[in-house]
Design a protein around this motif. Structure first.
Motif, mmCIF file in Angstrom:
data_model
loop_
_atom_site.group_PDB
_atom_site.id
_atom_site.type_symbol
_atom_site.label_atom_id
_atom_site.label_comp_id
_atom_site.label_asym_id
_atom_site.label_seq_id
_atom_site.Cartn_x
_atom_site.Cartn_y
_atom_site.Cartn_z
ATOM 1 N N MET A 105 0.844 -1.198 0.000
ATOM 2 C CA MET A 105 0.000 0.000 0.000
ATOM 3 C C MET A 105 0.882 1.252 0.000
ATOM 4 S SD MET A 105 -2.914 1.140 2.770
ATOM 5 C CE MET A 105 -3.927 -0.276 2.393
ATOM 6 N N ASP A 106 0.593 2.155 -0.927
ATOM 7 C CA ASP A 106 1.361 3.390 -1.054
ATOM 8 C C ASP A 106 0.853 4.398 -0.022
ATOM 9 O OD1 ASP A 106 2.396 5.909 -1.842
ATOM 10 O OD2 ASP A 106 2.716 5.146 -3.867
ATOM 11 N N THR A 107 1.715 4.730 0.955
ATOM 12 C CA THR A 107 1.313 5.621 2.047
ATOM 13 C C THR A 107 0.950 7.012 1.541
ATOM 14 O OG1 THR A 107 2.804 4.429 3.525
ATOM 15 C CG2 THR A 107 1.985 6.565 4.281
ATOM 16 N N ARG A 108 1.695 7.508 0.551
ATOM 17 C CA ARG A 108 1.432 8.850 0.023
ATOM 18 C C ARG A 108 0.063 8.898 -0.651
ATOM 19 N NH1 ARG A 108 6.248 11.301 -3.410
ATOM 20 N NH2 ARG A 108 4.750 13.027 -3.356
ATOM 21 N N LYS A 109 -0.259 7.882 -1.437
ATOM 22 C CA LYS A 109 -1.557 7.836 -2.103
ATOM 23 C C LYS A 109 -2.684 7.705 -1.088
ATOM 24 C CE LYS A 109 0.019 5.898 -6.505
ATOM 25 N NZ LYS A 109 -0.097 4.764 -7.455
ATOM 26 N N LEU A 110 -2.456 6.891 -0.062
ATOM 27 C CA LEU A 110 -3.474 6.718 0.976
ATOM 28 C C LEU A 110 -3.708 8.024 1.729
ATOM 29 C CD1 LEU A 110 -5.342 4.880 2.608
ATOM 30 C CD2 LEU A 110 -3.383 4.305 4.074
ATOM 31 N N THR A 111 -2.636 8.730 2.036
ATOM 32 C CA THR A 111 -2.754 10.016 2.750
ATOM 33 C C THR A 111 -3.494 11.042 1.896
ATOM 34 O OG1 THR A 111 -0.662 9.595 3.902
ATOM 35 C CG2 THR A 111 -1.462 11.865 3.868
ATOM 36 N N TYR A 144 -9.127 4.008 -4.327
ATOM 37 C CA TYR A 144 -9.056 5.078 -3.335
ATOM 38 C C TYR A 144 -10.232 6.049 -3.512
ATOM 39 C CZ TYR A 144 -4.301 3.776 -1.922
ATOM 40 O OH TYR A 144 -3.209 3.111 -1.412
#
Length: 302
Positions: free
Chosen positions: A1-7, A51
């Motif tokens: 999971m990409d943290t930047r995309k999730l944020t 997302y």
């Protein structure tokens, strides 16, 4: 999971929730509701479709908890509109195609929602529009009681009421188109500041109605003239095309002001607003738009 995309998706979902809550709880800010698609589209473009869908249902859930189910479904409709916009942009579709496709599918979705509300909850949205128009006309009419020309004023109000009721479909289509255009513009501006480029819409001063629309407009006017009685479909076609030609006229005037007279863009915009809201020049703008559609006047101004 990409943290930047999730944020990023979480921030966009939070922004959409704030827009929906402000629009619902503070009536003067209800227009913020129509901006929900922009953050959802950004979540889709900068993250992924999953997302954006998750962000949409976060908005829905928050509105169920803090407002009501009807508002939640309305917010979900706008959120899914943003998802569709973001999906098409991420697939590198042309800006004009995104605008038209999202508008068309939004209108189909809106008609479907109206039908389901009528079928499931016996809520007739069109009847509510008619009721609102009746109430507005009644309030205006009552304010003119005792006026020497009250009978003439009342007759004019009834004519306006009839026209407003007939042109509700065209008005809804125009409103959806403007809303989609505004959200695309917001998405473009916001992503540009983040050095994430998407295709911009064509410059406003280059906008022009397709040539075929001029012939459709002429045929519709002739049909309306010879049938004498107003026709619902033809009337709405005329209103939609008149709106398009008016926008085309504004675009041509701005082209002349900024390209030939070298006027500042903001000054030209202010002048266009004045022309649009002055009755005579507003009518002339549509005529200019029709002339530009048939003759391509820009080639004589370049």
């Amino acid at each position: 999971m990409d943290t930047r995309k999730l944020t990023n998706a979480a921030m966009m979902a939070a922004l959409a929730v704030v827009l929906s809550l402000l629009g619902a709880y503070f009536p003067p800010l209800f227009l913020l509701f129509f901006l929900i698609p922009a953050p959802i589209a950004i979540a889709c473009i900068r993250g992924s479709e999953s997302y954006a869908i998750a962000a949409s249902f976060i908005v829905f859930t928050a509105d169920v908890i803090f407002i009501d189910l009807g508002t939640a479904f309305t917010a979900l409709f706008f959120a899914l509109q943003g998802f569709l916009m973001g999906y098409l942009i991420s697939k590198k579709r042309k800006a004009s195609e995104v605008l038209l496709d999202v508008t068309a599918l939004s209108i189909v979705g809106m008609v479907g929602i109206f039908y389901l509300l009528k079928l499931a909850f016996n809520v007739d949205i069109m009847a509510l529009f008619f009721k609102a128009i009746d109430a507005a006309v009644a309030n205006i009419s009552s304010s003119y009681k005792g006026h020497p020309n009250f009978s003439m004023i009342q007759s004019n109000l009834l004519s306006i009421k009839q026209m407003l009721e007939m042109t509700i479909p065209a008005s809804l289509i125009i409103a959806v188109l403007l809303m989609v255009w505004l959200n695309y513009l917001l998405v473009y501006r916001i992503l540009k500041t983040q050095h994430f480029n998407i295709e911009p819409l064509p410059p406003f001063d280059e906008w022009k109605m397709p040539y075929i629309t001029g012939w459709i407009f002429i045929v519709a006017l002739l049909y309306q003239y010879f049938t004498k009685e107003p026709n619902l479909i033809i009337t709405n076609i005329v209103v939609l095309l008149s709106f398009g030609f008016t926008v085309g006229g504004l675009a041509l005037i701005k082209f002349y002001l900024t390209r030939k007279l070298n006027m500042n863009s903001w000054g030209a915009n202010l002048l266009l607003v004045f022309l649009l809201f002055f009755p005579l020049t507003s009518w002339l703008l549509a005529v200019v738009g029709i002339a530009d559609t048939s003759l391509d006047l820009r080639k004589y101004l370049r």
